[in-house]
Scaffold this motif. Structure first.
Motif, PDB file in Angstrom:
ATOM      1  N   GLN A  69       2.135 -17.332   2.924  1.00  0.00           N
ATOM      2  CA  GLN A  69       1.511 -18.626   3.207  1.00  0.00           C
ATOM      3  C   GLN A  69       1.483 -18.880   4.712  1.00  0.00           C
ATOM      4  O   GLN A  69       2.408 -18.516   5.438  1.00  0.00           O
ATOM      5  N   THR A  70       0.431 -19.518   5.165  1.00  0.00           N
ATOM      6  CA  THR A  70       0.228 -19.703   6.608  1.00  0.00           C
ATOM      7  C   THR A  70       1.296 -20.577   7.249  1.00  0.00           C
ATOM      8  O   THR A  70       1.550 -20.483   8.447  1.00  0.00           O
ATOM      9  N   ASN A  71       1.928 -21.434   6.480  1.00  0.00           N
ATOM     10  CA  ASN A  71       2.945 -22.339   7.036  1.00  0.00           C
ATOM     11  C   ASN A  71       4.374 -21.832   6.831  1.00  0.00           C
ATOM     12  O   ASN A  71       5.328 -22.589   6.990  1.00  0.00           O
ATOM     13  N   SER A  72       4.535 -20.557   6.479  1.00  0.00           N
ATOM     14  CA  SER A  72       5.872 -20.021   6.206  1.00  0.00           C
ATOM     15  C   SER A  72       6.672 -19.756   7.475  1.00  0.00           C
ATOM     16  O   SER A  72       7.901 -19.669   7.435  1.00  0.00           O
ATOM     17  N   GLY A  73       5.982 -19.591   8.601  1.00  0.00           N
ATOM     18  CA  GLY A  73       6.667 -19.229   9.836  1.00  0.00           C
ATOM     19  C   GLY A  73       6.770 -17.729  10.030  1.00  0.00           C
ATOM     20  O   GLY A  73       7.346 -17.260  11.026  1.00  0.00           O
ATOM     21  N   PHE A  74       6.195 -16.964   9.088  1.00  0.00           N
ATOM     22  CA  PHE A  74       6.221 -15.504   9.169  1.00  0.00           C
ATOM     23  C   PHE A  74       4.800 -14.960   9.211  1.00  0.00           C
ATOM     24  O   PHE A  74       3.891 -15.520   8.593  1.00  0.00           O
ATOM     25  N   LYS A  75       4.629 -13.888   9.934  1.00  0.00           N
ATOM     26  CA  LYS A  75       3.320 -13.249  10.050  1.00  0.00           C
ATOM     27  C   LYS A  75       3.313 -11.947   9.267  1.00  0.00           C
ATOM     28  O   LYS A  75       4.222 -11.128   9.376  1.00  0.00           O
ATOM     29  N   TYR A  76       2.277 -11.753   8.462  1.00  0.00           N
ATOM     30  CA  TYR A  76       2.115 -10.516   7.708  1.00  0.00           C
ATOM     31  C   TYR A  76       1.805  -9.373   8.675  1.00  0.00           C
ATOM     32  O   TYR A  76       0.941  -9.483   9.538  1.00  0.00           O
ATOM     33  N   ILE A  77       2.525  -8.256   8.503  1.00  0.00           N
ATOM     34  CA  ILE A  77       2.315  -7.091   9.379  1.00  0.00           C
ATOM     35  C   ILE A  77       1.593  -5.962   8.647  1.00  0.00           C
ATOM     36  O   ILE A  77       0.539  -5.507   9.071  1.00  0.00           O
ATOM     37  N   THR A  78       2.150  -5.518   7.521  1.00  0.00           N
ATOM     38  CA  THR A  78       1.523  -4.427   6.782  1.00  0.00           C
ATOM     39  C   THR A  78       2.068  -4.391   5.366  1.00  0.00           C
ATOM     40  O   THR A  78       3.019  -5.094   5.021  1.00  0.00           O
ATOM     41  N   TYR A  79       1.458  -3.539   4.567  1.00  0.00           N
ATOM     42  CA  TYR A  79       1.770  -3.469   3.138  1.00  0.00           C
ATOM     43  C   TYR A  79       1.705  -2.018   2.691  1.00  0.00           C
ATOM     44  O   TYR A  79       0.856  -1.258   3.139  1.00  0.00           O
ATOM     45  N   LYS A  80       2.612  -1.652   1.785  1.00  0.00           N
ATOM     46  CA  LYS A  80       2.627  -0.285   1.255  1.00  0.00           C
ATOM     47  C   LYS A  80       2.759  -0.336  -0.266  1.00  0.00           C
ATOM     48  O   LYS A  80       3.779  -0.776  -0.796  1.00  0.00           O
ATOM     49  N   PRO A  81       1.743   0.115  -0.991  1.00  0.00           N
ATOM     50  CA  PRO A  81       1.849   0.160  -2.449  1.00  0.00           C
ATOM     51  C   PRO A  81       2.596   1.416  -2.886  1.00  0.00           C
ATOM     52  O   PRO A  81       2.636   2.411  -2.179  1.00  0.00           O
ATOM     53  N   ARG A  82       3.168   1.353  -4.070  1.00  0.00           N
ATOM     54  CA  ARG A  82       3.872   2.516  -4.607  1.00  0.00           C
ATOM     55  C   ARG A  82       3.708   2.511  -6.124  1.00  0.00           C
ATOM     56  O   ARG A  82       4.205   1.634  -6.802  1.00  0.00           O
ATOM     57  N   ARG A  83       3.018   3.515  -6.619  1.00  0.00           N
ATOM     58  CA  ARG A  83       2.769   3.602  -8.057  1.00  0.00           C
ATOM     59  C   ARG A  83       3.983   4.178  -8.767  1.00  0.00           C
ATOM     60  O   ARG A  83       4.514   5.216  -8.389  1.00  0.00           O
TER      61      ARG A  83
END
Length: 201
Positions: A69-83
């Motif tokens: 969420q934009t108001n969380s105070g944290f910035k999304y950096i990256t994501y890694k899926p794993r099946r």
């Protein structure tokens, strides 16, 4: 100064493949000893503890949703899926806006082999705090304790939300615990921001 507390630094893709094939093949049989020469023992980990099918993964997904969420105070950096079998596990990296400290969260199920694999990715992303799930006892807990012998292992007990009578109650219970976990993460970042500093900002 920056304290790197998660995972392993790869010098090349061939080195990465070598480590993955040689160090992680033991699976559960030798879990407590996986990569002693690779992973540090001063890591900072928050683990959601509970038996199987108690909603640990659902709760961690909700924590990720809160952080996105934009108001969380944290910035999304990256994501890694794993099946894994029929499930899609996720590992997300976030950066706290003020301190620059990075938090990694994985929904990968209990199993130190899988957690160690995701820690390698965390290291590549220069994480400072790692959030995962674990059973209350067994090889994974032994491994986490070893990795945090000079660091910090915070245990969050997962209540049995899944036995409630309706889906709405299950959702509400998991959401409440996810919000509690979010506050724990914020508290950790606030506590350690002055001590750690960061080179990620």
């Amino acid at each position: 100064h920056t304290v790197i507390i998660i995972g392993i630094n790869y010098k090349s893709q061939s080195r990465r493949k070598s480590i993955m094939s040689k160090k992680f093949t033991c699976r559960y049989r030798k879990c407590p000893n996986i990569c002693d020469e690779i992973f540090p023992n001063d890591m900072h980990i928050i683990s959601v503890f509970g038996a199987s099918n108690k909603g640990k993964t659902k709760m961690l997904i909700m924590v990720i949703d809160i952080l996105l969420q934009t108001n969380s105070g944290f910035k999304y950096i990256t994501y890694k899926p794993r099946r894994y079998k029929n499930a899609l596990d996720k590992t997300y990296i976030f950066q706290e806006a003020r301190s620059g400290l990075r938090v990694g969260i994985t929904t990968t199920g209990d199993g130190c082999y899988y957690i160690a694999e995701e820690m390698a990715f965390m290291k590549e992303q220069k994480c400072d705090l790692y959030v995962c799930a674990s059973h209350k006892r067994g090889a994974t807990l032994d491994w986490l304790l070893k990795r945090t012998s000079k660091g910090e292992l915070l245990r969050y007990p997962k209540d049995t939300v899944e036995k409630t009578s309706t889906e709405a109650e299950q959702f509400s219970g998991n959401r409440k615990q996810a919000e509690e976990m979010f506050e724990i993460i914020k508290s950790w970042v606030s506590k350690h921001s002055l001590n750690f500093g960061s080179s990620n900002s």
